[in-house]
Design an enzyme around this catalytic site. Sequence first.
Site, PDB file in Angstrom:
ATOM      1  CD  GLU A 163      -2.765   1.252   2.424  1.00  0.00           C
ATOM      2  OE1 GLU A 163      -2.773   0.325   3.255  1.00  0.00           O
ATOM      3  OE2 GLU A 163      -3.489   2.258   2.504  1.00  0.00           O
ATOM      4  NE  ARG A 165       3.173  -7.254  10.394  1.00  0.00           N
ATOM      5  CZ  ARG A 165       2.511  -6.704   9.388  1.00  0.00           C
ATOM      6  NH1 ARG A 165       1.505  -7.326   8.828  1.00  0.00           N
ATOM      7  NH2 ARG A 165       2.837  -5.521   8.942  1.00  0.00           N
ATOM      8  CE  LYS A 223       2.960   0.237   4.902  1.00  0.00           C
ATOM      9  NZ  LYS A 223       2.422   0.005   3.569  1.00  0.00           N
TER      10      LYS A 223
HETATM   11  P1  ATP Z   1       2.526  -2.014   7.999  1.00  0.00           P
HETATM   12  O1  ATP Z   1       1.742  -2.620   9.091  1.00  0.00           O
HETATM   13  O2  ATP Z   1       3.970  -1.862   8.282  1.00  0.00           O
HETATM   14  O3  ATP Z   1       1.913  -0.759   7.457  1.00  0.00           O
HETATM   15  P2  ATP Z   1       1.328  -3.456   5.900  1.00  0.00           P
HETATM   16  O4  ATP Z   1       1.129  -4.919   5.956  1.00  0.00           O
HETATM   17  O5  ATP Z   1       0.147  -2.605   6.093  1.00  0.00           O
HETATM   18  O6  ATP Z   1       2.497  -3.089   6.856  1.00  0.00           O
HETATM   19  P3  ATP Z   1       1.575  -3.304   3.086  1.00  0.00           P
HETATM   20  O7  ATP Z   1       2.116  -2.216   2.267  1.00  0.00           O
HETATM   21  O8  ATP Z   1       0.127  -3.559   3.050  1.00  0.00           O
HETATM   22  O9  ATP Z   1       2.026  -3.038   4.576  1.00  0.00           O
HETATM   23  O10 ATP Z   1       2.392  -4.630   2.796  1.00  0.00           O
HETATM   24  C1  ATP Z   1       2.791  -5.073   1.532  1.00  0.00           C
HETATM   25  C2  ATP Z   1       3.162  -6.506   1.636  1.00  0.00           C
HETATM   26  O11 ATP Z   1       4.244  -6.665   2.534  1.00  0.00           O
HETATM   27  C3  ATP Z   1       2.011  -7.330   2.182  1.00  0.00           C
HETATM   28  O12 ATP Z   1       1.946  -8.547   1.478  1.00  0.00           O
HETATM   29  C4  ATP Z   1       2.388  -7.543   3.614  1.00  0.00           C
HETATM   30  O13 ATP Z   1       1.844  -8.726   4.105  1.00  0.00           O
HETATM   31  C5  ATP Z   1       3.923  -7.577   3.547  1.00  0.00           C
HETATM   32  N1  ATP Z   1       4.485  -7.150   4.815  1.00  0.00           N
HETATM   33  C6  ATP Z   1       4.276  -5.989   5.462  1.00  0.00           C
HETATM   34  N2  ATP Z   1       4.920  -5.955   6.634  1.00  0.00           N
HETATM   35  C7  ATP Z   1       5.582  -7.135   6.729  1.00  0.00           C
HETATM   36  C8  ATP Z   1       6.438  -7.725   7.709  1.00  0.00           C
HETATM   37  N3  ATP Z   1       6.736  -7.089   8.832  1.00  0.00           N
HETATM   38  N4  ATP Z   1       6.927  -8.946   7.462  1.00  0.00           N
HETATM   39  C9  ATP Z   1       6.637  -9.597   6.332  1.00  0.00           C
HETATM   40  N5  ATP Z   1       5.840  -9.107   5.370  1.00  0.00           N
HETATM   41  C10 ATP Z   1       5.311  -7.892   5.567  1.00  0.00           C
HETATM   42 MG    MG Z   2      -1.530  -2.772   4.838  1.00  0.00          MG
END
Ligand code: ATP
Ligand code: MG
Length: 559
Positions: A35, A262, A272
């Site tokens: 995102e 994660r 983020k």
């Molecule tokens: P955050 O909580 O840091 O905002 P998010 O999951 O909302 O993370 P996205 O941009 O939606 O962030 O994530 C893009 C991809 O990266 C998704 O497939 C997500 O599952 C993966 N991802 C995000 N954070 C992690 C993490 N800490 N470990 C492994 N994969 C991750």
């Molecule tokens: Mg997300």
Amino acid sequence: MEEEKKSLNFLEQIIEEDLANGLPQEKLRFRFPPEPNGYLHIGHAASICLNFGLGLRYNAPVNLRFDDTNPAKEEQEYVDSIKHDVKWLGFEWDKELYSSDYFQQLFDWAVQLIKEGKAYVDNQSSEEMAKQKGTPTELGTNSPNRDRPIEENLALFLQMKNGEFEEGSHVLRAKIDMKHVNMHMRDPIMYRILKKHHHRTGNDWCIYPMYDWTHGESDYIEQISHSICTLEFKSHRDLYDWYVDQVYDTSNLRPKQREFARRNLSYTVMSKRKLLQLVEEGLVSGWDDPRMPTISGLRRRGYTPASIRNFSDTAGISKRDNVTDVALLEHCIKDDLNKTAPRVMAVLDPVKVIITNYPKGEEEFLDANYNDYAEGFGSRAVPFSREIYIEKEDFREEANKKFFRLKLGKEVRLKNAYIIKAESCVKDENGEVTEIHCTYDPNSLSGSGTEASKRKVKGTLHWVSVKHAINAEVRVYDRLFTDEAPDGHKDKDFKDFINPNSLTIIDAFVEPSLKNSKNLDRFQFQRLGYFCVDKDTTSTKLVFNRTVPLRDSWAKMDN
Ligand code: ATP
Ligand code: MG
């Protein structure tokens, strides 16, 4: 063959099974779906390395799909940084795609669902809907709008789309089952009204699809074979499948969602939202502050793409939540830089040494290898003269036998240069040593082949010539948080654990060969650690970041 099987992670095993059950290999397709609401962090790197790693392993395309369904938080700046970071990590995507490109298709499918009696417009308050949702132990109850006639739903949905209603007044819900054991299946929201400008679609839309509705359908549109996400989406899998099944045509591939844990890292936060708080509240200098766990922060800190990929591989993927020790990340960069970084000399905490028997006004340029232990690094000229700097802590007037540095009456070797002997020292009124007087052995030059040059003395010190040294600002970092799990405390905010001493700025001296170094050039400062040139460097001022010290806390724990 047996060997190879053992090394497969559980996702690769799932893929192998699917292939064994008849899925043609050319149908394999993966995606990385960020995102664009922030910069990528080391957790995302786990997902990137995993998805693109599968692409490489199976020679399958991997899409970069921006999951941009929330215009309130998304920006082009984030899109650009994400693309830059993925490329920098060394991966190539097949197609660059945006969920927002599918808004029309998603809308058309939503209309189809309404027509099939599988979706309805609800205009209750969110509190009322929440009440009816029930709890994991208590069944939900139906909305009074659940049986709204199809024609009325269609008309209302169009009005929603046309901007005739206020934000929060109406939603479109899937009509699934308010008594489903899985709460996500209790008539989830598919669309909400948001009167916001979207970074790509502008003001074309004022209804935006929810994550679940968007994600599964986008995977289906792109014909992603394995949609890999993190564990918190496991409970969404039923809904993912339900949504895909509403539009699935058996001549196509039906994507499957699978989950892994994660990546969490000790001594930092990784959401983020929290990283954005650090940036917005000025607790760091930006998303690329070298103390941040972002890819851009790690890059600026001196991390290499290979070290991050290696970290992701070594930490592996898991089915259960866990925390990876940040020392492993530090070990990976140290390991890489040990193989790749030229060795140079810098003095961070200088004291002056005068070599009393070296002719005044004379200087010589010594040939110094960039790496004594590996081929291919080449060498540079290092100037030597009567006055040099060494580290304060490398001299003591008296010390026990284990102190293999400079002490009165004893000898040490100066790296790439001569053997010197400390004769006396000058102190200020506080008893601090301000000057050390030494003599040198003119026949002891390193590599000169003389008997004296081969003489073994315990201890080799790094140094720089006073006259030739150049000033540099060196930024030494410590962990940004004092607590192993800063966001793991119920009654405290993660910011309560910010380390007030996470940055120390040092006025240092470096050897003149570093004068024209460029942003991101990486070096080992001998005996001190690995350092890289910071982007704040100008033609008149060099700035270095300390990437990691030489001492390896991970290796120590390993032994
Ligand atoms: P955050 O909580 O840091 O905002 P998010 O999951 O909302 O993370 P996205 O941009 O939606 O962030 O994530 C893009 C991809 O990266 C998704 O497939 C997500 O599952 C993966 N991802 C995000 N954070 C992690 C993490 N800490 N470990 C492994 N994969 C991750
Ligand atoms: Mg997300």
